[in-house]
Design a protein around this motif. Structure first.
Motif, PDB file in Angstrom:
ATOM      1  N   UNK A 150      36.318 -76.898 -14.057  1.00 51.87           N
ATOM      2  CA  UNK A 150      37.885 -77.561 -14.169  1.00 51.87           C
ATOM      3  C   UNK A 150      38.652 -76.795 -12.885  1.00 51.87           C
ATOM      4  N   UNK A 151      39.218 -77.625 -12.092  1.00 54.69           N
ATOM      5  CA  UNK A 151      39.893 -77.134 -10.960  1.00 54.69           C
ATOM      6  C   UNK A 151      41.462 -77.259 -11.112  1.00 54.69           C
ATOM      7  N   UNK A 152      42.087 -76.382 -10.335  1.00 53.19           N
ATOM      8  CA  UNK A 152      43.617 -76.691 -10.162  1.00 53.19           C
ATOM      9  C   UNK A 152      43.880 -77.672  -9.014  1.00 53.19           C
ATOM     10  N   UNK A 153      44.585 -78.804  -9.437  1.00 54.08           N
ATOM     11  CA  UNK A 153      44.902 -79.990  -8.474  1.00 54.08           C
ATOM     12  C   UNK A 153      46.209 -79.879  -7.947  1.00 54.08           C
ATOM     13  N   UNK A 154      46.706 -80.066  -6.782  1.00 53.86           N
ATOM     14  CA  UNK A 154      48.075 -80.205  -6.328  1.00 53.86           C
ATOM     15  C   UNK A 154      48.301 -81.299  -5.493  1.00 53.86           C
ATOM     16  N   UNK A 155      49.005 -82.090  -5.609  1.00 53.51           N
ATOM     17  CA  UNK A 155      49.219 -83.501  -4.549  1.00 53.51           C
ATOM     18  C   UNK A 155      50.757 -83.458  -4.174  1.00 53.51           C
ATOM     19  N   UNK A 156      50.827 -84.139  -2.998  1.00 57.38           N
ATOM     20  CA  UNK A 156      52.338 -84.171  -2.441  1.00 57.38           C
ATOM     21  C   UNK A 156      52.422 -85.661  -2.356  1.00 57.38           C
ATOM     22  N   UNK A 157      53.596 -86.202  -2.650  1.00 57.09           N
ATOM     23  CA  UNK A 157      53.954 -87.646  -2.401  1.00 57.09           C
ATOM     24  C   UNK A 157      53.123 -88.581  -3.078  1.00 57.09           C
ATOM     25  N   UNK A 172      40.593 -80.837 -14.826  1.00 54.89           N
ATOM     26  CA  UNK A 172      41.806 -80.093 -14.520  1.00 54.89           C
ATOM     27  C   UNK A 172      41.906 -78.676 -15.500  1.00 54.89           C
ATOM     28  N   UNK A 173      42.567 -77.682 -14.733  1.00 54.09           N
ATOM     29  CA  UNK A 173      42.813 -76.540 -15.333  1.00 54.09           C
ATOM     30  C   UNK A 173      44.392 -76.595 -15.151  1.00 54.09           C
ATOM     31  N   UNK A 174      44.963 -76.819 -14.011  1.00 53.39           N
ATOM     32  CA  UNK A 174      46.492 -76.839 -13.815  1.00 53.39           C
ATOM     33  C   UNK A 174      46.918 -77.744 -13.041  1.00 53.39           C
ATOM     34  N   UNK A 175      48.051 -78.445 -12.849  1.00 54.83           N
ATOM     35  CA  UNK A 175      48.324 -79.629 -12.168  1.00 54.83           C
ATOM     36  C   UNK A 175      49.722 -79.350 -11.533  1.00 54.83           C
ATOM     37  N   UNK A 176      49.727 -79.448 -10.004  1.00 54.73           N
ATOM     38  CA  UNK A 176      50.950 -79.260  -9.186  1.00 54.73           C
ATOM     39  C   UNK A 176      51.336 -80.298  -8.711  1.00 54.73           C
ATOM     40  N   UNK A 177      52.373 -81.138  -8.992  1.00 58.72           N
ATOM     41  CA  UNK A 177      52.970 -82.295  -8.202  1.00 58.72           C
ATOM     42  C   UNK A 177      54.271 -82.064  -7.584  1.00 58.72           C
TER      43      UNK A 177
END
Length: 270
Positions: free
Chosen positions: A88-95, A112-117
């Motif tokens: 599981x990865x941390x995933x970050x996405x913009x817009x 996923x481990x954690x999610x940043x939006x």
């Protein structure tokens, strides 16, 4: 730059640092270079993997084809994470990349481990529109067809001025330094694909089942719909955390890289 073949397409990416994997997904007109301002701070604690979506730089796409679709990009990010074989990865996405991250969490939370939006892009359907808004702000997406037509007519800088100023205010494109301007030019033809990408609006029934620990970040000075969407989603994603970066607009990590990185690292370490 490295490449990973996913769903028949060679996805370019950059990788820097060591530690838990953090996969970063750019938004409209971006690519793996989008995250340059925060690669240094984030890579002190993480193996940061910044990817380029299908049809974006390093490919110089001509806008012809039928595979520039939101569903395709979501499937590609899922396939990319699977092929990393890093757990599981941390995933970050913009817009627009935040919209993709949201859909990955919806479809494959096991990855996923954690999610940043960071100010995820997309319309809110009737189940999520704030009751206090008699008429929602005009979405940025409304300008995409006009900008795409300008690209087809050969007026790339005119199209980028229309798009960029809609998001960051009048004169924003003119003030942008040369390097980020060139990055946006390199991806201008993806505006043509985005017209028919078939992006679904966010719905309450999509947000409420998400169980991945989620952080939503916004710029304190972002105007319009982009400042509303992430706040509404935060109210309906169970346990979601929020952060506002004062003085920043939509390209938060570029305008306030240290503050942005600090918030992200604290959330990922919690």
């Amino acid at each position: 730059m490295q490449t990973l073949r996913v769903n028949g397409y060679d996805m370019g990416y950059l990788e820097v640092g060591n530690g838990p994997p953090l996969v970063c997904v750019h938004g409209t007109l971006g690519d793996f270079r989008t995250w340059y301002p925060v690669l240094g701070p984030l890579s002190k604690k993480h193996r940061v993997i910044s990817l380029s979506l299908r049809r974006f730089f390093p490919q110089h796409w001509d806008g012809i084809g039928n595979d520039y679709l939101m569903a395709q990009h979501v499937a590609d990010v899922i396939g990319f994470i699977e092929q990393l074989n890093a757990g599981p990865v941390d995933l970050m996405g913009h817009s627009r990349g935040g919209h993709i991250g949201f859909r990955v969490a919806e479809q494959r939370p096991d990855l996923l481990r954690r999610l940043v939006l960071a100010e995820p892009g997309g319309d809110l359907d009737a189940t999520l529109r704030p009751t206090e808004a008699a008429s929602p702000p005009t979405p940025v997406a409304a300008r995409i067809p006009a900008a795409a037509q300008m690209v087809q007519n050969g007026d790339v800088d005119g199209a980028l001025t229309l798009f960029f100023d809609t998001i960051d205010g009048e004169g924003a494109w003119r003030r942008l330094p040369a390097a980020p301007k060139q990055q946006l030019r390199d991806n201008a033809f993806t505006l043509i694909g985005q017209v028919g990408e078939n992006r679904k609006p966010f719905a309450r029934s999509h947000a409420e089942p998400i169980r991945t620990p989620t952080l939503l970040i916004g710029g304190g000075d972002t105007p319009g719909a982009l400042s509303t969407t992430w706040r509404v989603l935060a109210q309906h994603i169970p346990g979601a955390k929020t952060a506002v970066i004062p003085g920043a607009r939509h390209w938060i990590f570029d305008q306030a890289p240290q503050e942005f990185s600090k918030v992200v690292l604290e959330f990922l370490a919690a």
